[in-house]
Design a protein around this motif. Structure first.
Motif, PDB file in Angstrom:
ATOM      1  N   ARG A  32       0.793  -1.188   0.024  1.00 17.94           N
ATOM      2  CA  ARG A  32       0.022   0.126   0.020  1.00 17.94           C
ATOM      3  C   ARG A  32       0.919   1.328   0.018  1.00 17.94           C
ATOM      4  O   ARG A  32       0.698   2.304  -0.625  1.00 17.94           O
ATOM      5  N   ASP A 134      -6.238   4.212  -5.201  1.00 20.63           N
ATOM      6  CA  ASP A 134      -5.321   3.644  -4.388  1.00 20.63           C
ATOM      7  C   ASP A 134      -5.658   2.163  -4.707  1.00 20.63           C
ATOM      8  O   ASP A 134      -5.369   1.361  -3.892  1.00 20.63           O
ATOM      9  N   ARG A 135      -6.109   1.816  -5.766  1.00 17.44           N
ATOM     10  CA  ARG A 135      -6.460   0.583  -6.145  1.00 17.44           C
ATOM     11  C   ARG A 135      -5.695   0.194  -7.461  1.00 17.44           C
ATOM     12  O   ARG A 135      -4.620   0.835  -7.769  1.00 17.44           O
ATOM     13  N   ASP A 152      -8.008  -4.606  -5.136  1.00 23.97           N
ATOM     14  CA  ASP A 152      -7.610  -3.700  -3.881  1.00 23.97           C
ATOM     15  C   ASP A 152      -6.112  -3.524  -3.705  1.00 23.97           C
ATOM     16  O   ASP A 152      -5.287  -3.994  -4.466  1.00 23.97           O
ATOM     17  N   ALA A 153      -5.500  -2.733  -2.636  1.00 19.94           N
ATOM     18  CA  ALA A 153      -4.336  -2.482  -2.493  1.00 19.94           C
ATOM     19  C   ALA A 153      -3.557  -3.716  -2.324  1.00 19.94           C
ATOM     20  O   ALA A 153      -2.128  -3.823  -2.383  1.00 19.94           O
ATOM     21  N   ASP A 154      -4.210  -4.811  -1.936  1.00 23.13           N
ATOM     22  CA  ASP A 154      -3.642  -6.330  -1.561  1.00 23.13           C
ATOM     23  C   ASP A 154      -3.762  -7.096  -2.811  1.00 23.13           C
ATOM     24  O   ASP A 154      -3.437  -8.438  -2.421  1.00 23.13           O
ATOM     25  N   GLN A 156      -6.443  -7.983  -4.136  1.00 26.87           N
ATOM     26  CA  GLN A 156      -7.769  -9.091  -4.205  1.00 26.87           C
ATOM     27  C   GLN A 156      -8.718  -8.286  -4.998  1.00 26.87           C
ATOM     28  O   GLN A 156      -8.936  -7.002  -4.782  1.00 26.87           O
ATOM     29  N   VAL A 158     -12.092  -6.914  -6.357  1.00 24.73           N
ATOM     30  CA  VAL A 158     -13.262  -6.130  -5.608  1.00 24.73           C
ATOM     31  C   VAL A 158     -14.529  -6.080  -6.684  1.00 24.73           C
ATOM     32  O   VAL A 158     -15.585  -5.651  -6.043  1.00 24.73           O
TER      33      VAL A 158
END
Length: 410
Positions: A32, A134-135, A152-154, A156, A158
């Motif tokens: 992130r 931020d994605r 997403d930031a990880d 994964q 969404v």
């Protein structure tokens, strides 16, 4: 109709998929933090580019609140880059090694997102990956098929499983992302603001099978996207422009390679000759006439500089080994400005697979030379540098580095 090697190449490119890899360990907080740092640095780069070319697009992530944060003094225009001429030797083995890339890249062998000096481990080797606020927006290999997903930031997903796609295209100022997706009955071209500041422009095309693949190529104005469609019977291509309300054909271009939002021009192959070489042209994509501004049978025109002043010319016949030549041409006249001469071992392959402009004055190229592979920076001023990325020990048959979004390549 027999397919030419060029048509084979188009077909293969549309069906190429990244190999699956093991998940790499990574720290979520670190991802992130570094992703946001990349976004901030890219915003600063975009602001500098806007000052240089007097562009009007709002850079990703920039917000102005209150008069204290605004300046009434406009930034001074930057001088155009110095431009060399003639033949420039490119010997990646002896070129000075400089910093990281100014264009995001993906290492598909050791899944990593590389931008400048930042390196983010990836859970898999995405076909393309672009920051979206931020994605991220990515194309993901799902059982051999590319799908477009928001992550997403990880990293994964969404938004579910995603839809079939043919890749992502990013504007020169990184403010827009485009792609084509298949909704089960038709292809849809999506034009999205990279900061999420507006509704998507979605252009639904007539119902067609998924094999009638649509690929985004570039941007020709603030609202228009250049794209191509594959005929599933003979793999021939047609070219068109969309604007969110409909599609208009661009005649004459049988394989589009590039577009310039700065000038409204498109570049692409106009015909394939009997000896399997090709001719290319620069055309006005906004006018839609397909009438060439100029043509050449010496080069395949593949990529405009961000300001639209220059266009990259590969060889007029491309193979799986890449292009053995690279030239810079004046985009308005077709005059050859610089001829980059690839120097390497007498025996073995020498070829460029992809190019991507860092700014108006320099580009990156992925280069195979014999059994070695490099990423080189080629400047309009004639400089040649090797980008600091370790490709030692890589299988010569695998090109490990790809640019993170749609760029010109073989």
């Amino acid at each position: 109709m027999n397919e030419t090697p060029l048509e084979d190449q188009v077909h293969d490119a549309l069906h190429r998929r990244a190999d699956g890899v093991q998940r790499a360990p990574f720290d979520v907080t670190d991802v992130r933090t570094r992703a946001r740092r990349i976004q901030r640095r890219r915003t600063a780069t975009v602001v500098a580019s806007v000052a240089a070319v007097l562009a009007i697009a709002v850079p990703v992530g920039v917000t102005m609140v209150g008069s204290a944060q605004r300046s009434d003094v406009p930034p001074a225009p930057q001088p155009p880059p110095a431009v060399a001429s003639g033949t420039i030797r490119v010997d990646a083995r002896s070129a000075p090694v400089e910093g990281g890339p100014g264009v995001p890249m993906i290492n598909v062998v050791e899944p990593t997102y590389v931008d400048g000096d930042e390196s983010i481990p990836l859970p898999e080797a995405y076909d393309s990956l672009v920051p979206y606020g931020d994605r991220w927006i990515a194309t993901v290999n799902v059982e051999g098929d590319q799908t477009v997903q928001v992550l997403d930031a990880d990293f994964q997903p969404v938004d579910g499983d995603g839809r079939p796609t043919t890749g992502l295209t990013v504007s020169a100022d990184e403010s827009r992302i485009a792609w084509a997706e298949y909704d089960g009955s038709r292809w849809v071209v999506v034009d999205r603001a990279a900061d999420g500041s507006r509704e998507d422009r979605r252009t639904e095309l007539p119902p067609a099978p998924e094999d009638a693949r649509v690929t985004t190529v570039g941007f020709v104005s603030d609202t228009e996207v250049l794209a191509s469609r594959t005929d599933p019977v003979d793999y021939s291509l047609s070219t068109f422009v969309v604007d969110g309300s409909g599609a208009s054909d661009l005649p004459g271009v049988v394989r589009p390679w590039a577009a310039s939002a700065a000038t409204g021009m498109a570049a692409g192959v106009t015909r394939v000759k009997a000896d399997n070489s090709s001719c290319s042209a620069v055309v006005d994509a906004r006018a839609r006439t397909g009438e060439p501004l100029w043509s050449t049978c010496e080069h395949t025109l593949v990529s405009f500089s961000p300001d639209g002043a220059y266009v990259v010319g590969f060889a007029n016949y491309l193979t799986g080994d890449g292009s053995p030549t690279l030239a810079i041409l004046d985009a308005a006249t077709g005059e050859e400005v610089i001829d980059f001469d690839l120097v390497g071992p007498r025996l073995g392959i020498r070829g460029i697979h992809e190019v991507a402009w860092e700014d108006d004055g320099s580009m990156l190229a992925t280069l195979v030379s014999g059994s070695d592979q490099f990423v080189v920076r080629l400047g309009l001023d004639g400089t040649v540098e090797r980008v600091d990325v370790d490709l030692s020990g890589v299988d010569p048959g695998v090109v490990p580095i790809k640019f993170a979004a749609s760029q010109a390549g073989t």
